[in-house]
Scaffold this motif. Structure first.
Motif, PDB file in Angstrom:
ATOM      1  N   VAL A  99      14.243 -42.225  15.645  1.00 46.43           N
ATOM      2  CA  VAL A  99      13.935 -41.463  16.851  1.00 46.43           C
ATOM      3  C   VAL A  99      15.043 -40.437  17.038  1.00 46.43           C
ATOM      4  CG1 VAL A  99      13.651 -41.543  19.346  1.00 46.43           C
ATOM      5  CG2 VAL A  99      12.724 -43.383  17.925  1.00 46.43           C
ATOM      6  N   PHE A 100      14.646 -39.183  17.272  1.00 45.35           N
ATOM      7  CA  PHE A 100      15.605 -38.092  17.356  1.00 45.35           C
ATOM      8  C   PHE A 100      16.070 -37.843  18.790  1.00 45.35           C
ATOM      9  CE2 PHE A 100      15.788 -36.012  13.208  1.00 45.35           C
ATOM     10  CZ  PHE A 100      14.748 -36.640  12.548  1.00 45.35           C
ATOM     11  N   GLY A 101      17.329 -37.416  18.913  1.00 45.56           N
ATOM     12  CA  GLY A 101      17.835 -36.914  20.174  1.00 45.56           C
ATOM     13  C   GLY A 101      17.440 -35.459  20.344  1.00 45.56           C
ATOM     14  N   PRO A 102      17.777 -34.860  21.514  1.00 42.74           N
ATOM     15  CA  PRO A 102      17.371 -33.475  21.783  1.00 42.74           C
ATOM     16  C   PRO A 102      18.228 -32.432  21.083  1.00 42.74           C
ATOM     17  CG  PRO A 102      18.573 -34.372  23.638  1.00 42.74           C
ATOM     18  CD  PRO A 102      18.380 -35.507  22.682  1.00 42.74           C
TER      19      PRO A 102
ATOM     20  N   TYR B  33       5.429 -37.877   6.860  1.00 49.86           N
ATOM     21  CA  TYR B  33       5.513 -37.859   8.321  1.00 49.86           C
ATOM     22  C   TYR B  33       5.116 -36.483   8.853  1.00 49.86           C
ATOM     23  CZ  TYR B  33       9.008 -41.416   7.011  1.00 49.86           C
ATOM     24  OH  TYR B  33       9.671 -42.474   6.442  1.00 49.86           O
ATOM     25  N   TRP B  34       4.464 -36.475  10.009  1.00 49.73           N
ATOM     26  CA  TRP B  34       4.257 -35.256  10.783  1.00 49.73           C
ATOM     27  C   TRP B  34       5.019 -35.411  12.098  1.00 49.73           C
ATOM     28  CZ3 TRP B  34       2.253 -30.756   9.292  1.00 49.73           C
ATOM     29  CH2 TRP B  34       1.360 -30.709   8.217  1.00 49.73           C
ATOM     30  N   TYR B  35       5.811 -34.383  12.419  1.00 50.67           N
ATOM     31  CA  TYR B  35       6.571 -34.350  13.661  1.00 50.67           C
ATOM     32  C   TYR B  35       6.165 -33.126  14.472  1.00 50.67           C
ATOM     33  CZ  TYR B  35      10.052 -37.690  11.804  1.00 50.67           C
ATOM     34  OH  TYR B  35      10.704 -38.802  11.302  1.00 50.67           O
ATOM     35  N   GLN B  36       6.297 -33.243  15.790  1.00 52.48           N
ATOM     36  CA  GLN B  36       6.143 -32.117  16.698  1.00 52.48           C
ATOM     37  C   GLN B  36       7.505 -31.835  17.342  1.00 52.48           C
ATOM     38  OE1 GLN B  36       4.566 -32.742  20.733  1.00 52.48           O
ATOM     39  NE2 GLN B  36       2.993 -31.209  20.291  1.00 52.48           N
ATOM     40  N   GLN B  37       7.968 -30.587  17.241  1.00 52.87           N
ATOM     41  CA  GLN B  37       9.249 -30.225  17.850  1.00 52.87           C
ATOM     42  C   GLN B  37       9.015 -29.106  18.861  1.00 52.87           C
ATOM     43  OE1 GLN B  37      12.382 -28.777  15.223  1.00 52.87           O
ATOM     44  NE2 GLN B  37      13.964 -29.479  16.632  1.00 52.87           N
ATOM     45  N   ILE B  38       9.058 -29.469  20.131  1.00 51.29           N
ATOM     46  CA  ILE B  38       8.921 -28.506  21.207  1.00 51.29           C
ATOM     47  C   ILE B  38      10.270 -27.834  21.417  1.00 51.29           C
ATOM     48  CG2 ILE B  38       8.495 -28.290  23.699  1.00 51.29           C
ATOM     49  CD1 ILE B  38       6.430 -30.551  23.376  1.00 51.29           C
ATOM     50  N   GLN B  41      13.877 -29.410  22.190  1.00 50.03           N
ATOM     51  CA  GLN B  41      13.814 -30.860  22.013  1.00 50.03           C
ATOM     52  C   GLN B  41      13.975 -31.228  20.544  1.00 50.03           C
ATOM     53  OE1 GLN B  41      10.339 -32.570  23.875  1.00 50.03           O
ATOM     54  NE2 GLN B  41      10.488 -31.241  25.671  1.00 50.03           N
ATOM     55  N   GLY B  42      14.227 -32.501  20.304  1.00 51.18           N
ATOM     56  CA  GLY B  42      14.269 -32.997  18.939  1.00 51.18           C
ATOM     57  C   GLY B  42      12.869 -33.288  18.439  1.00 51.18           C
ATOM     58  N   PRO B  43      12.706 -33.450  17.126  1.00 52.67           N
ATOM     59  CA  PRO B  43      11.388 -33.762  16.578  1.00 52.67           C
ATOM     60  C   PRO B  43      10.860 -35.093  17.109  1.00 52.67           C
ATOM     61  CG  PRO B  43      12.908 -33.074  14.849  1.00 52.67           C
ATOM     62  CD  PRO B  43      13.720 -33.283  16.077  1.00 52.67           C
ATOM     63  N   LYS B  44       9.554 -35.133  17.397  1.00 51.67           N
ATOM     64  CA  LYS B  44       8.893 -36.349  17.843  1.00 51.67           C
ATOM     65  C   LYS B  44       7.854 -36.733  16.800  1.00 51.67           C
ATOM     66  CE  LYS B  44       5.421 -36.618  20.799  1.00 51.67           C
ATOM     67  NZ  LYS B  44       4.591 -36.557  22.040  1.00 51.67           N
ATOM     68  N   LEU B  45       7.909 -37.984  16.318  1.00 49.27           N
ATOM     69  CA  LEU B  45       6.980 -38.435  15.293  1.00 49.27           C
ATOM     70  C   LEU B  45       5.562 -38.495  15.841  1.00 49.27           C
ATOM     71  CD1 LEU B  45       6.598 -39.594  12.407  1.00 49.27           C
ATOM     72  CD2 LEU B  45       6.847 -41.869  13.429  1.00 49.27           C
ATOM     73  N   LEU B  46       4.625 -37.853  15.115  1.00 50.70           N
ATOM     74  CA  LEU B  46       3.219 -37.931  15.481  1.00 50.70           C
ATOM     75  C   LEU B  46       2.509 -39.001  14.654  1.00 50.70           C
ATOM     76  CD1 LEU B  46       2.282 -34.144  15.748  1.00 50.70           C
ATOM     77  CD2 LEU B  46       2.661 -35.755  17.618  1.00 50.70           C
ATOM     78  N   VAL B  89       6.814 -26.339  17.005  1.00 47.94           N
ATOM     79  CA  VAL B  89       6.934 -26.311  15.551  1.00 47.94           C
ATOM     80  C   VAL B  89       6.462 -27.659  15.018  1.00 47.94           C
ATOM     81  CG1 VAL B  89       8.503 -26.157  13.584  1.00 47.94           C
ATOM     82  CG2 VAL B  89       8.840 -24.667  15.568  1.00 47.94           C
ATOM     83  N   TYR B  90       5.576 -27.626  14.039  1.00 44.90           N
ATOM     84  CA  TYR B  90       5.064 -28.853  13.438  1.00 44.90           C
ATOM     85  C   TYR B  90       5.739 -29.020  12.078  1.00 44.90           C
ATOM     86  CZ  TYR B  90       1.991 -29.102  17.341  1.00 44.90           C
ATOM     87  OH  TYR B  90       1.526 -29.204  18.627  1.00 44.90           O
ATOM     88  N   LEU B  91       6.507 -30.089  11.971  1.00 50.85           N
ATOM     89  CA  LEU B  91       7.309 -30.364  10.780  1.00 50.85           C
ATOM     90  C   LEU B  91       6.670 -31.477   9.965  1.00 50.85           C
ATOM     91  CD1 LEU B  91      10.764 -30.457  12.576  1.00 50.85           C
ATOM     92  CD2 LEU B  91      10.101 -28.745  10.897  1.00 50.85           C
TER      93      LEU B  91
END
Lengths: 110, 116
Positions: A99-102, B33-38, B41-46, B89-91
């Motif tokens: 889990v990533f931080g900001p 993995y697919w992540y969404q990064q708004i 913010q940091g990447p969030k795992l989708l 951004v979709y990583l």
């Protein structure tokens, strides 16, 4: 609620200065990673720490994992413009995904 | 060694339209993995795939997002219909094995989506 908090959020310094950025959580992690992300690119892994109290060095970068494995710090000595970027920490509990931080956005001015 | 490839790099669509992103992981990497990064913010795992099976999609908004990994190699992520808050951004990332203790993820450059 953020599982991981990073501070400061933004940091702008002059070339040659030293700096430390922090990654904090109330959770215990089995491992923690630091990444650097440059504009228009994906994050690139810098280091993984797994043992409480562990210190790792990567040239001018020093990474430390807290004794309780809840926090970490990244220290940069004599920062250079090439160090500019978004520094992300990511924590992993056993058997789960990271889990990533900001992130901390660092700007090193020449 | 070729890195993770993603396309397109940029996409602008209107809300309620659909969009698809493509990812080609590093050869031999079983996990994708697919992540969404708004912004900010940091990447969030989708979603996470192990070969062509889904391991974790707990944070995927399944009413509008879908993903597949045919033949355990390439993957596509689709949004239909898009909302303004999907701008991000979709990583895509890949790793050798999920069980690897040190689990190094290799990220692609991302697709920047703007929904107007």
């Amino acid at each position: 609620t953020q599982l991981l908090e990073q501070s400061p959020q933004f940091l702008s310094i002059q070339e040659g200065e030293n700096l430390t950025v922090y990654c904090n959580s109330s959770s215990v992690f089995s491992s923690l990673q630091w990444y650097r992300q440059e504009p228009g690119e994906g994050p690139v892994l810098l280091v993984t720490v797994v043992t409480g109290g562990e210190v790792k060095k990567l040239k001018r970068l020093t990474f430390q994992f807290g004794d309780a494995r809840k926090d970490s710090s990244l220290h940069i000595t004599a920062a250079q413009p090439g160090d500019t970027g978004l520094y992300l920490c990511a924590g992993r509990k056993y058997g789960q995904n990271f889990v990533f931080g900001p992130g901390t956005r660092l700007s090193v001015l020449p | 060694e070729a890195g993770v490839a993603q396309s397109p790099r940029y996409k602008i669509i209107e809300k309620r339209q659909s969009v698809a992103f493509w990812c080609n992981p590093i050869s031999g990497h079983a996990t994708l993995y697919w992540y969404q990064q708004i912004l900010g913010q940091g990447p969030k795992l989708l979603i996470q795939f192990q070969n062509n099976g889904v391991v974790d999609d707990s944070q995927l908004p399944k009413d509008r997002f879908s993903a597949e990994r045919l033949k355990g190699v390439d993957s596509t992520l689709k949004i239909q219909p898009a909302k303004l808050e999907d701008s991000a951004v979709y990583l895509c990332a890949s790793s050798l094995e999920f069980g690897d203790f040190l689990m190094k993820q290799y990220f692609g450059p991302g697709t920047r989506l703007t929904v107007t």
